[in-house]
Design a protein around this motif. Structure first.
Motif, PDB file in Angstrom:
ATOM      1  N   MET A  19      89.949  17.975 141.353  1.00 21.91           N
ATOM      2  CA  MET A  19      88.688  17.716 142.031  1.00 21.91           C
ATOM      3  C   MET A  19      87.645  18.636 141.464  1.00 21.91           C
ATOM      4  N   ILE A  20      87.892  19.820 141.192  1.00 22.14           N
ATOM      5  CA  ILE A  20      86.868  20.752 140.612  1.00 22.14           C
ATOM      6  C   ILE A  20      86.493  20.282 139.231  1.00 22.14           C
ATOM      7  N   GLU A  21      87.365  19.811 138.382  1.00 24.55           N
ATOM      8  CA  GLU A  21      87.079  19.371 136.973  1.00 24.55           C
ATOM      9  C   GLU A  21      86.125  18.156 137.074  1.00 24.55           C
ATOM     10  N   LYS A  22      86.377  17.318 137.977  1.00 19.33           N
ATOM     11  CA  LYS A  22      85.472  16.050 138.230  1.00 19.33           C
ATOM     12  C   LYS A  22      84.118  16.479 138.700  1.00 19.33           C
ATOM     13  N   TRP A  23      84.086  17.419 139.685  1.00 23.75           N
ATOM     14  CA  TRP A  23      82.737  17.941 139.957  1.00 23.75           C
ATOM     15  C   TRP A  23      81.844  18.653 138.897  1.00 23.75           C
ATOM     16  N   VAL A  24      82.579  19.451 138.051  1.00 18.02           N
ATOM     17  CA  VAL A  24      82.042  20.120 136.778  1.00 18.02           C
ATOM     18  C   VAL A  24      81.468  18.784 135.940  1.00 18.02           C
ATOM     19  N   GLU A  25      82.149  17.831 135.563  1.00 18.30           N
ATOM     20  CA  GLU A  25      81.840  16.694 134.847  1.00 18.30           C
ATOM     21  C   GLU A  25      80.883  16.146 135.281  1.00 18.30           C
ATOM     22  N   GLN A  26      80.555  15.962 136.707  1.00 15.83           N
ATOM     23  CA  GLN A  26      79.407  15.375 137.195  1.00 15.83           C
ATOM     24  C   GLN A  26      78.069  16.178 137.243  1.00 15.83           C
ATOM     25  N   GLY A  27      78.131  17.135 136.889  1.00 15.73           N
ATOM     26  CA  GLY A  27      77.035  18.107 136.703  1.00 15.73           C
ATOM     27  C   GLY A  27      77.136  19.324 137.602  1.00 15.73           C
ATOM     28  N   ALA A  28      78.213  19.490 138.472  1.00 10.58           N
ATOM     29  CA  ALA A  28      78.277  20.594 139.250  1.00 10.58           C
ATOM     30  C   ALA A  28      77.129  20.968 140.213  1.00 10.58           C
ATOM     31  N   ALA A  29      76.763  19.506 140.739  1.00 13.66           N
ATOM     32  CA  ALA A  29      75.689  19.576 141.802  1.00 13.66           C
ATOM     33  C   ALA A  29      75.928  20.645 142.989  1.00 13.66           C
ATOM     34  N   GLU A  30      74.749  21.100 143.261  1.00 17.36           N
ATOM     35  CA  GLU A  30      74.813  22.121 144.675  1.00 17.36           C
ATOM     36  C   GLU A  30      75.007  21.010 145.887  1.00 17.36           C
ATOM     37  N   GLY A  31      75.880  21.830 146.578  1.00 17.98           N
ATOM     38  CA  GLY A  31      75.990  21.158 147.996  1.00 17.98           C
ATOM     39  C   GLY A  31      74.876  21.326 148.834  1.00 17.98           C
ATOM     40  N   ALA A  32      74.981  20.653 150.262  1.00 19.46           N
ATOM     41  CA  ALA A  32      73.818  20.729 151.176  1.00 19.46           C
ATOM     42  C   ALA A  32      73.734  22.214 151.548  1.00 19.46           C
TER      43      ALA A  32
END
Length: 188
Positions: free
Chosen positions: A1-14
């Motif tokens: 899940m973390i790897e996918k988040w990083v691959e997607q640009g590590a967008a900041e949450g709300a």
């Protein structure tokens, strides 16, 4: 899940999901302590060299068993202190490591003579940015007459000689502990 988040640009949450930032006030962070104990003698931190570990022995002046709901550590100049820990010494065994009463002693590893396990408490630790914590109802640390508190401080020289003389703010409750943390041990 973390790897996918990083691959997607590590967008900041709300931003609304963020916890509130800690609030720092002048003076004692959680109000005036019931008792303030100050190191008897300051420690002289040399101007240079390797990190230093110093242990201050606080001889608590309680005459009967008291219960701590909070402890606020004032380690000294925060520029010099990496972190600090408090150990509970019910047998006064750390005193034997001091060259004279109240002088403290060096070293990172502290061995206290005890036949009982005293569980650690999360309010016995300080690092820059730490907000002091008050134990929830039913949890408290027993402080008996003759109990010493050992403040182990990790110091970093600043380029000039410095004096460190920490203090501890003790916050008491009249209610003894009814809830206890559990410790686990793993056998061989």
């Amino acid at each position: 899940m973390i790897e996918k988040w990083v691959e997607q640009g590590a967008a900041e949450g709300a931003p609304s999901d963020l916890p509130p930032p800690p609030e720092f006030v002048e003076g004692w962070q959680i109000g005036n302590p019931d008792l303030i104990v100050k190191a008897e003698k300051p420690y002289h931190l040399p101007a240079s060299g390797t990190d230093q570990y110093w242990n201050f022995v606080f001889r608590t002046p309680v005459k009967e068993t008291r219960w701590l709901k909070a402890l606020e550590i004032r380690p000294g100049d925060k520029r010099l202190v990496h972190h600090a820990n408090v150990l509970v010494d019910r047998t006064q065994s750390a005193r034997s490591q001091e060259s004279s009463p109240g002088a403290g002693f060096g070293g990172m590893e502290i061995k206290l003579e005890s036949e009982a396990f005293d569980p650690d408490s999360h309010f016995l630790f300080w690092k820059p940015g730490t907000v002091p914590y008050t134990e929830p109802e039913g949890m408290a640390l027993r402080l008996d007459a003759g109990t010493d508190l050992i403040l182990n401080i990790h110091l970093q020289p600043s380029g000039k000689p410095e004096w460190i003389q920490p203090s501890l703010g003790l916050y008491f409750t009249d209610r003894p502990a009814t809830i206890f943390s559990h410790a686990c041990a793993i056998g061989k």
